[in-house]
Design an enzyme around this catalytic site. Structure first.
Site, mmCIF file in Angstrom:
data_model
loop_
_atom_site.group_PDB
_atom_site.id
_atom_site.type_symbol
_atom_site.label_atom_id
_atom_site.label_comp_id
_atom_site.label_asym_id
_atom_site.label_seq_id
_atom_site.Cartn_x
_atom_site.Cartn_y
_atom_site.Cartn_z
ATOM 1 C CB SER A 168 10.287 6.654 -14.718
ATOM 2 O OG SER A 168 9.149 7.421 -15.052
ATOM 3 C CB SER A 169 11.487 9.971 -10.755
ATOM 4 O OG SER A 169 10.360 9.258 -10.313
ATOM 5 C CB SER B 19 -0.448 28.904 -5.380
ATOM 6 O OG SER B 19 0.078 28.539 -4.130
ATOM 7 C CG HIS C 10 -1.522 1.331 1.526
ATOM 8 N ND1 HIS C 10 -2.465 1.936 0.717
ATOM 9 C CD2 HIS C 10 -1.297 2.200 2.554
ATOM 10 C CE1 HIS C 10 -2.802 3.117 1.232
ATOM 11 N NE2 HIS C 10 -2.112 3.297 2.343
ATOM 12 C CD1 TRP D 193 5.773 3.701 4.378
ATOM 13 C CD2 TRP D 193 7.031 4.593 2.760
ATOM 14 N NE1 TRP D 193 6.064 4.990 4.745
ATOM 15 C CE2 TRP D 193 6.831 5.572 3.764
ATOM 16 C CE3 TRP D 193 7.789 4.926 1.630
ATOM 17 C CZ2 TRP D 193 7.366 6.849 3.685
ATOM 18 C CZ3 TRP D 193 8.320 6.213 1.549
ATOM 19 C CH2 TRP D 193 8.102 7.161 2.568
ATOM 20 C CG ASP E 238 5.019 18.233 -27.038
ATOM 21 O OD1 ASP E 238 5.230 17.770 -25.896
ATOM 22 O OD2 ASP E 238 4.385 17.612 -27.906
ATOM 23 C CG HIS F 245 12.158 15.246 11.312
ATOM 24 N ND1 HIS F 245 11.919 16.427 10.662
ATOM 25 C CD2 HIS F 245 11.561 14.314 10.541
ATOM 26 C CE1 HIS F 245 11.224 16.212 9.573
ATOM 27 N NE2 HIS F 245 10.987 14.938 9.486
ATOM 28 C CG HIS F 246 11.724 10.805 9.279
ATOM 29 N ND1 HIS F 246 10.382 10.634 9.053
ATOM 30 C CD2 HIS F 246 12.105 11.846 8.489
ATOM 31 C CE1 HIS F 246 9.968 11.520 8.160
ATOM 32 N NE2 HIS F 246 10.992 12.274 7.809
ATOM 33 C CG HIS G 2 11.843 15.268 5.485
ATOM 34 N ND1 HIS G 2 10.845 14.802 6.308
ATOM 35 C CD2 HIS G 2 11.622 16.587 5.365
ATOM 36 C CE1 HIS G 2 10.063 15.809 6.684
ATOM 37 N NE2 HIS G 2 10.529 16.901 6.124
ATOM 38 C CD GLU H 82 9.238 10.692 -2.871
ATOM 39 O OE1 GLU H 82 8.155 10.232 -3.274
ATOM 40 O OE2 GLU H 82 10.101 11.153 -3.637
ATOM 41 C CE1 TYR I 104 7.880 20.197 3.289
ATOM 42 C CE2 TYR I 104 9.697 18.738 3.839
ATOM 43 C CZ TYR I 104 8.701 19.608 4.232
ATOM 44 O OH TYR I 104 8.509 19.881 5.555
ATOM 45 C CB THR J 106 4.934 25.322 5.727
ATOM 46 O OG1 THR J 106 6.048 24.547 5.278
ATOM 47 C CG2 THR J 106 3.644 24.588 5.388
ATOM 48 N NE ARG K 89 4.270 3.544 11.284
ATOM 49 C CZ ARG K 89 5.038 4.429 10.640
ATOM 50 N NH1 ARG K 89 5.886 5.192 11.309
ATOM 51 N NH2 ARG K 89 4.944 4.568 9.342
ATOM 52 C CE LYS L 191 5.086 27.168 -0.647
ATOM 53 N NZ LYS L 191 4.668 27.849 -1.891
#
Length: 543
Positions: A182-183, A281, A89, A154, A118, A315-316, A266, A268, A270, A341, A463, A344
C-alpha cells in the site's frame, strides 16, 4: 497588519480556476460509493478516518501499558500480555496511524495545491487504501490467536521474533507485506501526480513546502519499503522453512537483522516527520502573515535530511559491539543530520519574527511542534554521542526521545493540519473555544507523560518491563496520569471534528487571512471535482 506577499501567491487568467463545476455521473450511493470511489478527496477522507480509528486502538493499548506501570508490582496484566500491548501499540501507531494520516492529507491537499483535477492514478489510489484495512484487520486478529499477538517489540528483533516468537508472527509478517505494498503504490501515485499534473506555469520551485516534503517522502518510501519486505521475508524463511539468516547456531547473525531493520527504520522516522515539516512550513507563514523565510533553503534542507537518513542507521546499534571506526562514523553523521533540521527551525522562527501573528488552533499546534520537536531533537543529539549512549540505551530516556519526536512532532502536526484545512474540507470553522481546550489539554498531557521519562531513563529504568524498582514510582505515576489525560483529550478532538462536519460558522473560500496557496481559491467546502480546467499559474511580482 503586515501583508508581505508570500512566494506562492497567485494570480490567474480567464480559466475556470475555482473549478467549482460539479460533474454528475451515475455513481454508486451509500456504502458502495466509498468502496468504489476514485476521487482523491473521498479517498483522503477514508485514509484520515482509518488513521483516527487506528490512533484510538493504538492509544488504548498504550493506556493498558501505562495503567500497569502506574505503580510498582504486577497490577492488571501478565508480563506476556504487557509485551503484546507494547508491541501492538508501536506497530499500530507507526504503520496504522501516523503514516496513513499523512497519506490522507496528501490525497486531499496535494492535487488542490498543484492545481490537479485528481491523483494521477485514481484506481490505484483506491486499491492502495483498501489494502490497509485488510492488513490491520490481520494484525489485530493475532490478539485472539493461539499464543497471542506479537510480543517482541515494534522493532521485532530476531531471534525474539523468529526462534522465540508466537505462531501468529507469520500473520504479522503478511500484514506488514500488505501495508508495505500500500505504501509503495501510494508513493508512486504521489510522485506521478506531482511531476505530471502541476498547473501550467507552476515549476517545482513554485510548489508549497507540503508538496515538496511529500515528493521527497514518496521517494524515501520507494527506497526503503523493499528493505522491510526483504527482512520480514527472511524472518518468514527462518520461522517456516528452516533457514538460518538470523540464527547464529546455523551460521546466521542476529545483528544482521538490526542492520537491515534500521536501514529501513531510520529513513522511516523521517517518512513520519518530513510531511510534518511541510505542514508547519505552510501554517506558520499563514498565521504570521509573512512569506516563508528561506524557501529554497527549506527545500534543500529537506532533500539533505532524506539523503543523510540513509547514513545514520547504526546509531541505534552502538551497544552491539560495532568497530570503533563505525561508531565514530555514525556518531558524526548523526550530529550532521541536525544541521539541516536546525536550518528549518531557524527559518520557522525567522518567519515568525515581526509577523502579524494570530493564535488560531492550527497555529498553536504548529508552534508547539517547533518547541517540543526541538526538545526531541536535542535528546537525539545526546543519544548520538556513542559513549553516552551506552548508558541511555534501552532505557526510558530513549522512549522519551522518540515520543517527543513522534507525538508533539508527527501527531501534533497532523492535528494542526486538520484544524488548518477543516474549513476547506467542511465549509465550517472548527469551534474555537473547544479547539483551544483540546490544545492545552493535549500539550499538558504530552509533557506530563513523556518529560518524566527522561529522568527515569537517566536513573536507569529499562524499557519494555511491566514491573520496576520503587525509586521509579513517582516518575511512572506522573507519566500514567499524563497519558490518560492526553488520551481523554483526543475524545474532545473527535467531538470538534464531528461538530465541524455537521455545522458551525461558515468559511469563505479564503478561510484564513494569510492563506495564499492555491487551495484557498477553491470554494469551501471544496467541491468533489476541482480544476476541471487547469488554472494558469503566474506568480505575482514581489512588492
Amino acid at each position: 497588519m503586515a501583508t508581505l506577499p508570500p512566494k506562492h501567491r497567485l494570480e490567474y487568467g480567464d480559466t475556470d480556476t475555482a473549478g467549482s463545476a460539479e460533474v454528475h455521473h451515475d455513481r454508486p450511493r451509500g456504502l458502495m460509493r466509498w468502496v468504489l470511489t476514485t476521487n482523491h478527496k473521498e479517498i483522503g477522507t477514508l485514509y484520515l478516518i482509518f488513521s483516527l480509528t487506528m490512533f484510538f486502538i493504538g492509544g488504548i493499548f498504550a493506556l493498558v501499558v501505562r495503567a500497569e506501570l502506574f505503580q510498582p508490582g504486577l497490577q492488571l496484566v501478565q508480563p506476556e500480555f504487557f509485551n503484546q500491548m507494547t508491541t501492538m501499540h508501536g506497530l499500530i501507531m507507526v504503520f496504522g496511524a501516523v503514516m496513513p494520516a499523512f497519506v490522507g492529507l496528501a490525497n486531499w491537499m496535494v492535487p488542490l495545491q498543484i492545481g490537479a483535477p485528481d491523483m494521477a492514478l485514481p484506481r490505484l489510489n483506491n486499491f492502495s487504501f483498501w489494502l490497509l484495512p485488510v492488513a490491520f484487520a490481520l494484525l489485530l486478529s493475532t490478539l485472539i490467536m493461539p499464543g497471542g499477538a506479537p510480543n517482541f517489540g515494534w522493532t521485532f528483533y530476531a531471534p525474539l521474533s523468529t526462534t522465540y516468537a508466537p505462531p501468529s508472527t507469520t500473520y504479522f509478517i503478511l500484514s506488514l507485506h500488505i501495508a508495505g505494498i500500500s505504501s509503495i503504490l501510494g508513493a508512486i501515485n504521489i510522485i506521478a501526480t506531482i511531476l505530471n499534473l502541476r498547473a501550467p506555469g507552476m515549476r517545482l520551485m513554485d510548489m508549497t513546502l507540503f508538496v515538496w516534503t511529500w515528493l521527497i517522502t514518496a521517494f524515501l518510501l520507494i527506497a526503503v519499503m523493499p528493505v522491510l519486505a526483504g527482512v520480514v521475508t527472511m524472518m518468514l524463511m527462518d520461522i517456516n522453512f528452516g533457514t538460518s539468516f538470523f540464527n547464529a547456531g546455523g551460521g546466521g547473525d542476529p545483528v544482521m537483522f538490526q542492520h537491515l531493520f534500521w536501514f529501513f527504520g531510520h529513513p522511516e522516522v523521517y517518512i513520519m516527520i518530513l510531511p510534518a515539516f511541510g505542514i508547519v512550513s505552510v501554517i506558520i507563514p499563514t498565521f504570521a502573515r509573512k512569506r516563508l523565510f528561506g524557501y529554497a533553503s527549506m527545500v534543500y534542507a529537506t532533500a539533505s535530511i532524506a539523503i543523510l537518513s540513509f547514513l545514520v542507521w547504526a546509531h541505534h546499534m552502538f551497544a552491539v559491539g560495532l568497530p570503533l571506526v563505525a561508531e565514530l562514523f555514525f556518531m558524526y553523521s548523526t550530529m550532521l543530520i541536525a544541521v539541516p533540521t536546525g536550518v528549518k527551525v531557524f527559518n520557522w522562527i525567522t518567519t515568525l519574527f515581526r509577523g502579524s501573528i494570530t493564535f488560531e488552533p492550527a497555529m498553536l499546534f504548529a508552534l508547539a511542534f517547533v518547541v517540543l520537536f526541538s526538545i526531541g531533537g536535542f535528546s537525539g543529539l545526546m543519544l548520538a554521542i556513542a559513549p553516552a549512549d551506552f548508558q541511555y540505551h534501552d532505557t526510558y530516556f530513549v522512549v522519551a526521545h522518540f515520543h517527543y519526536v513522534l507525538v508533539p512532532g508527527a501527531i501534533f502536526s497532523i492535528m494542526a493540519a486538520v484544524y488548518y484545512w477543516l474549513p476547506k474540507w467542511t465549509g465550517h470553522y472548527p469551534h474555537h473555544r473547544l479547539s483551544q481546550w483540546h490544545f492545552w489539554l493535549s500539550i499538558v498531557g504530552v509533557n506530563l507523560t513523556f518529560f518524566p521519562m527522561h529522568f527515569a531513563g537517566l536513573a536507569g529504568m529499562p524499557r519494555r518491563i511491566p514491573d520496576y524498582s520503587l525509586q521509579f514510582a513517582d516518575f511512572n505515576m506522573v507519566s500514567s496520569i499524563g497519558a490518560f489525560m492526553f488520551g481523554a483529550s483526543q475524545l474532545l478532538f473527535v467531538v470538534i471534528v464531528v461538530m465541524c462536519v455537521r455545522g458551525g460558522r461558515p468559511a469563505p473560500a479564503k478561510a484564513w487571512d494569510g492563506g495564499e496557496d492555491l487551495e484557498w481559491t477553491v470554494p469551501s467546502p471544496a467541491p468533489l471535482h476541482t480544476f476541471e480546467h487547469p488554472p494558469q499559474y503566474r506568480p505575482l511580482k514581489h512588492d
